[in-house]
Scaffold this motif. Structure first.
Motif, PDB file in Angstrom:
ATOM      1  N   PHE A  84       1.043  -1.332  -0.088  1.00 43.15           N
ATOM      2  CA  PHE A  84      -0.103  -0.066   0.044  1.00 43.15           C
ATOM      3  C   PHE A  84       0.871   1.425   0.063  1.00 43.15           C
ATOM      4  CE2 PHE A  84      -2.538   3.194   2.149  1.00 43.15           C
ATOM      5  CZ  PHE A  84      -3.681   3.329   1.317  1.00 43.15           C
ATOM      6  N   ALA A  85       1.987   1.324   0.912  1.00 39.36           N
ATOM      7  CA  ALA A  85       2.785   2.564   1.013  1.00 39.36           C
ATOM      8  C   ALA A  85       3.682   2.568  -0.383  1.00 39.36           C
ATOM      9  CB  ALA A  85       3.860   2.295   2.105  1.00 39.36           C
ATOM     10  N   ALA A  86       4.031   1.480  -1.134  1.00 39.38           N
ATOM     11  CA  ALA A  86       4.684   1.488  -2.332  1.00 39.38           C
ATOM     12  C   ALA A  86       3.730   2.086  -3.288  1.00 39.38           C
ATOM     13  CB  ALA A  86       5.526   0.222  -2.806  1.00 39.38           C
ATOM     14  N   LYS A  87       2.432   1.432  -3.372  1.00 36.54           N
ATOM     15  CA  LYS A  87       1.546   2.335  -4.260  1.00 36.54           C
ATOM     16  C   LYS A  87       1.357   3.718  -4.389  1.00 36.54           C
ATOM     17  CE  LYS A  87      -1.407  -1.624  -4.839  1.00 36.54           C
ATOM     18  NZ  LYS A  87      -2.845  -2.255  -4.786  1.00 36.54           N
ATOM     19  N   LEU A  91       2.720   6.674  -6.913  1.00 36.50           N
ATOM     20  CA  LEU A  91       1.645   7.849  -7.203  1.00 36.50           C
ATOM     21  C   LEU A  91       2.405   9.068  -7.211  1.00 36.50           C
ATOM     22  CD1 LEU A  91      -1.100   8.753  -8.490  1.00 36.50           C
ATOM     23  CD2 LEU A  91      -1.829   8.753  -6.069  1.00 36.50           C
ATOM     24  N   ARG A  92       3.209   9.312  -5.961  1.00 37.60           N
ATOM     25  CA  ARG A  92       3.659  10.688  -5.889  1.00 37.60           C
ATOM     26  C   ARG A  92       4.861  10.834  -6.957  1.00 37.60           C
ATOM     27  NH1 ARG A  92       8.068  12.350  -2.708  1.00 37.60           N
ATOM     28  NH2 ARG A  92       8.682  10.176  -2.346  1.00 37.60           N
ATOM     29  N   TYR A  93       5.551   9.827  -7.035  1.00 38.47           N
ATOM     30  CA  TYR A  93       6.504   9.900  -8.049  1.00 38.47           C
ATOM     31  C   TYR A  93       6.029  10.214  -9.310  1.00 38.47           C
ATOM     32  CZ  TYR A  93      10.451   7.834  -5.159  1.00 38.47           C
ATOM     33  OH  TYR A  93      11.339   7.766  -4.245  1.00 38.47           O
ATOM     34  N   THR A  94       4.916   9.770  -9.906  1.00 36.24           N
ATOM     35  CA  THR A  94       4.250   9.932 -11.206  1.00 36.24           C
ATOM     36  C   THR A  94       3.978  11.458 -11.046  1.00 36.24           C
ATOM     37  OG1 THR A  94       3.434   7.594 -11.292  1.00 36.24           O
ATOM     38  CG2 THR A  94       2.403   9.536 -12.710  1.00 36.24           C
ATOM     39  N   LEU A  95       3.156  11.930  -9.985  1.00 33.82           N
ATOM     40  CA  LEU A  95       2.799  13.332  -9.954  1.00 33.82           C
ATOM     41  C   LEU A  95       4.092  14.195 -10.082  1.00 33.82           C
ATOM     42  CD1 LEU A  95      -0.005  13.119  -7.418  1.00 33.82           C
ATOM     43  CD2 LEU A  95      -0.395  13.490 -10.025  1.00 33.82           C
ATOM     44  N   LEU A  96       5.005  13.785  -9.297  1.00 36.30           N
ATOM     45  CA  LEU A  96       6.143  14.612  -9.486  1.00 36.30           C
ATOM     46  C   LEU A  96       7.020  14.889 -10.734  1.00 36.30           C
ATOM     47  CD1 LEU A  96       8.525  16.444  -7.794  1.00 36.30           C
ATOM     48  CD2 LEU A  96       9.410  14.132  -7.075  1.00 36.30           C
ATOM     49  N   PHE A 140      14.202   5.326 -13.401  1.00 37.52           N
ATOM     50  CA  PHE A 140      14.977   4.720 -12.460  1.00 37.52           C
ATOM     51  C   PHE A 140      14.140   4.453 -10.892  1.00 37.52           C
ATOM     52  CE2 PHE A 140      18.189   7.002 -15.061  1.00 37.52           C
ATOM     53  CZ  PHE A 140      18.582   5.895 -15.773  1.00 37.52           C
ATOM     54  N   ARG A 141      13.878   5.301 -10.263  1.00 39.81           N
ATOM     55  CA  ARG A 141      13.131   5.612  -9.211  1.00 39.81           C
ATOM     56  C   ARG A 141      11.846   4.679  -9.061  1.00 39.81           C
ATOM     57  NH1 ARG A 141      13.506  11.543  -6.807  1.00 39.81           N
ATOM     58  NH2 ARG A 141      15.764  11.785  -7.483  1.00 39.81           N
ATOM     59  N   LYS A 142      11.025   5.000  -9.986  1.00 43.23           N
ATOM     60  CA  LYS A 142       9.692   4.006 -10.200  1.00 43.23           C
ATOM     61  C   LYS A 142      10.015   2.757 -10.666  1.00 43.23           C
ATOM     62  CE  LYS A 142       6.089   5.676 -11.965  1.00 43.23           C
ATOM     63  NZ  LYS A 142       4.864   6.171 -12.941  1.00 43.23           N
ATOM     64  N   GLN A 143      10.998   2.404 -11.466  1.00 38.06           N
ATOM     65  CA  GLN A 143      11.237   1.016 -11.471  1.00 38.06           C
ATOM     66  C   GLN A 143      11.858   0.199 -10.398  1.00 38.06           C
ATOM     67  OE1 GLN A 143      10.435  -0.562 -14.221  1.00 38.06           O
ATOM     68  NE2 GLN A 143      11.349  -2.391 -13.883  1.00 38.06           N
ATOM     69  N   ASP A 144      12.721   0.904  -9.484  1.00 35.36           N
ATOM     70  CA  ASP A 144      13.322   0.133  -8.306  1.00 35.36           C
ATOM     71  C   ASP A 144      11.849  -0.019  -7.510  1.00 35.36           C
ATOM     72  OD1 ASP A 144      15.584   0.239  -9.114  1.00 35.36           O
ATOM     73  OD2 ASP A 144      16.276   2.018  -7.975  1.00 35.36           O
ATOM     74  N   LEU A 145      10.869   1.087  -7.412  1.00 38.75           N
ATOM     75  CA  LEU A 145       9.885   0.781  -6.475  1.00 38.75           C
ATOM     76  C   LEU A 145       9.064  -0.349  -6.979  1.00 38.75           C
ATOM     77  CD1 LEU A 145       8.973   1.907  -3.925  1.00 38.75           C
ATOM     78  CD2 LEU A 145       7.747   3.945  -5.182  1.00 38.75           C
ATOM     79  N   ARG A 146       8.884  -0.290  -8.163  1.00 35.78           N
ATOM     80  CA  ARG A 146       8.024  -1.530  -8.737  1.00 35.78           C
ATOM     81  C   ARG A 146       8.655  -2.766  -8.335  1.00 35.78           C
ATOM     82  NH1 ARG A 146       7.908   1.561 -13.792  1.00 35.78           N
ATOM     83  NH2 ARG A 146       5.802   2.671 -13.754  1.00 35.78           N
ATOM     84  N   ARG A 151       8.226  -7.961  -5.087  1.00 31.96           N
ATOM     85  CA  ARG A 151       8.826  -8.520  -3.958  1.00 31.96           C
ATOM     86  C   ARG A 151       7.850  -8.608  -2.947  1.00 31.96           C
ATOM     87  NH1 ARG A 151      13.367 -11.038  -3.841  1.00 31.96           N
ATOM     88  NH2 ARG A 151      14.729  -9.527  -5.105  1.00 31.96           N
ATOM     89  N   TYR A 152       7.272  -7.581  -2.266  1.00 35.61           N
ATOM     90  CA  TYR A 152       6.416  -7.675  -1.212  1.00 35.61           C
ATOM     91  C   TYR A 152       5.160  -8.226  -1.634  1.00 35.61           C
ATOM     92  CZ  TYR A 152       8.951  -3.396   0.405  1.00 35.61           C
ATOM     93  OH  TYR A 152       9.992  -2.308   0.735  1.00 35.61           O
ATOM     94  N   ARG A 153       4.740  -8.395  -2.633  1.00 32.73           N
ATOM     95  CA  ARG A 153       3.656  -9.243  -3.144  1.00 32.73           C
ATOM     96  C   ARG A 153       3.934 -10.784  -2.899  1.00 32.73           C
ATOM     97  NH1 ARG A 153       1.842  -6.671  -7.963  1.00 32.73           N
ATOM     98  NH2 ARG A 153       0.478  -5.089  -7.093  1.00 32.73           N
ATOM     99  N   SER A 154       5.253 -11.048  -3.226  1.00 31.83           N
ATOM    100  CA  SER A 154       5.716 -12.546  -2.998  1.00 31.83           C
ATOM    101  C   SER A 154       5.634 -12.758  -1.672  1.00 31.83           C
ATOM    102  CB  SER A 154       7.075 -12.555  -3.611  1.00 31.83           C
ATOM    103  OG  SER A 154       7.294 -12.379  -4.852  1.00 31.83           O
ATOM    104  N   PHE A 155       6.059 -11.838  -0.764  1.00 31.99           N
ATOM    105  CA  PHE A 155       5.835 -11.952   0.796  1.00 31.99           C
ATOM    106  C   PHE A 155       4.537 -12.326   0.974  1.00 31.99           C
ATOM    107  CE2 PHE A 155       9.901  -9.973   1.237  1.00 31.99           C
ATOM    108  CZ  PHE A 155      10.949 -10.981   1.407  1.00 31.99           C
TER     109      PHE A 155
END
Length: 177
Positions: A84-87, A91-96, A140-146, A151-155
């Protein structure tokens, strides 16, 4: 045509006692794993590809049967919150990135309308910096976050097994001698 069965990546965890498994700050209604437990899980999973299915085997004699479901839910809830926090951060990165791109394009348009010698060049450089920062965020940043979100989804989806471990008692006896 046969489908390939994805192999599971196994994370083995040995608990001598379970005092540090849950965060001491979490409530009994909504338990959360400790940062040390999360760090162990994330570091253990780094050697696997983010899309790999995970299985957690917890070897312990310290976990009671009624605690097993609580611990499994604490892990899943912790990583659901991380998704949820990553989503929101995506969104914040997209808007920025959009804001920076709009500022860069606006400055570029302004520089084209100015006829003086120095100002257009200076404004072109400033516009390029804004546009490059927008590209950097998206590339770069959005790709790292994706990847983190994947990985969080795997957990969240990982199977969790609790295995009694008689070996722990033998190890502790040797350490105490």
């Amino acid at each position: 045509m046969k489908r390939k069965v994805k192999e599971e990546a196994i994370i083995n965890m040995v608990l001598r006692d379970d005092h540090g498994f849950l965060s001491r700050f979490s409530s009994h209604e909504t338990p959360v794993i400790s940062s040390e437990t999360a760090s162990f899980l994330e570091n253990s999973a780094e050697r696997f590809l983010p899309g790999k299915r995970l299985r957690l085997r917890i070897y312990s004699d310290a976990i009671e049967d009624d605690e097993k479901e609580t611990y499994a839910m604490a892990i899943k809830d912790y990583y659901t919150d991380k998704i949820f926090a990553a989503k929101w951060e995506l969104l914040r990165y997209t808007l920025l990135a959009l804001l920076l791109l709009m500022v860069g394009v606006t400055i570029l348009v302004i520089s084209l309308s100015i006829k003086e010698m120095l100002w257009p060049t200076l404004l072109d450089v400033i516009a390029c910096v804004f546009i490059w920062e927008a590209v950097s965020i998206v590339a770069f940043r959005k790709q790292d976050l994706r990847i983190k979100k994947f990985r969080y989804r795997s957990f969240v989806k990982m199977k969790i097994e609790f295995v009694p471990n008689e070996k722990i008692a033998l190890i502790e006896e040797k350490e105490n001698e």
